[in-house]
Design an enzyme around this catalytic site. Sequence first.
Site, PDB file in Angstrom:
ATOM      1  CE  LYS A  14      -3.692  -2.397   2.541  1.00 34.88           C
ATOM      2  NZ  LYS A  14      -4.325  -2.602   3.850  1.00 34.88           N
ATOM      3  CB  VAL A  37      -2.025 -10.386   7.042  1.00 34.96           C
ATOM      4  CG1 VAL A  37      -2.838  -9.361   7.798  1.00 34.96           C
ATOM      5  CG2 VAL A  37      -2.431 -10.468   5.571  1.00 34.96           C
TER       6      VAL A  37
END
Length: 305
Positions: A64, A259
């Site tokens: 991101k 994650v």
Amino acid sequence: MEELLQKLIIKNRELTQKGEVASYIPALAKANPQNLGICVTDLDGNIYKAGDYDKKFTLQSISKTISLMLALMDNGEEKVFERVGMEPTGDPFNSIVKLETIRPSKPLNPMINAGAIAVTSMIKGENADEKFERLLNLFRKITGNKELEIDSEIYLSEKKTGDRNRAMAYFMRDVGIIEGNVEEILDVYFRQCSIKVDCIDIAKIGLFLANKGVVPDTKEKITTEHIARVVKTFMVTCGMYNASGEFAIKVGIPAKSGVGGGILGVVPHKMGIGVYGPALDKKGNSIGGYGVLRDLSNELNLSIF
């Protein structure tokens, strides 16, 4: 330095027993929860490594940072932040709650999934392939690793199970936050999350941001100092999901977790850090990686505050 890193890996490896690997994306559940590695690279060209630094994992939410950078380069701040906010949420990274309850209905920041999907939708290109290739080539330039590719198994697993992300994306199209083909936008997003890296690659992304948007090895200026600063600021306020405030106090450097078990760390004007430990805490951050970064920051007085 490598002796210190090795010591911190040994000290924090026991933390991995208190975490769990991500399983909501089935392919991620195959990771070894005991893995823990780190790479630190500095502006003098030194690369220090310890532990399982060469294990491959996928970027996930670490991506991101660079997708935001590219969207800002493509569109300018005004257009991007018309559609995505600048504030921390206090909610989990995949929460859908505030999308519907706040007005206007836009994601609160680019580091949560809804915000990142909106950001990815603004990357320019004729189709999903062209948009993703532009993003992948940026990662290759920044890391100096021309071999970077997606992990097909993780990508297909994310695509198959990404219903919550789909729900957020279709809702955002309904309220005018994103435009275009939702499935194509999501395809780019799932692919960017599935880029396969190791701790050295992550550390080099960190060093690029620490060096104000210039790749130290090639001296290529990829983005402006201002955009690099915007990305680092979001890392401080939102990069560790809803543990960002605690992380800022205990570690005190811009960071972005994923994650897949990675954490990207930036020490402005000094170094980039890449950490990997797939055992996650309850907020989705690498539990061992967090411990290593906390201890390293304390040992070397790295906090920017």
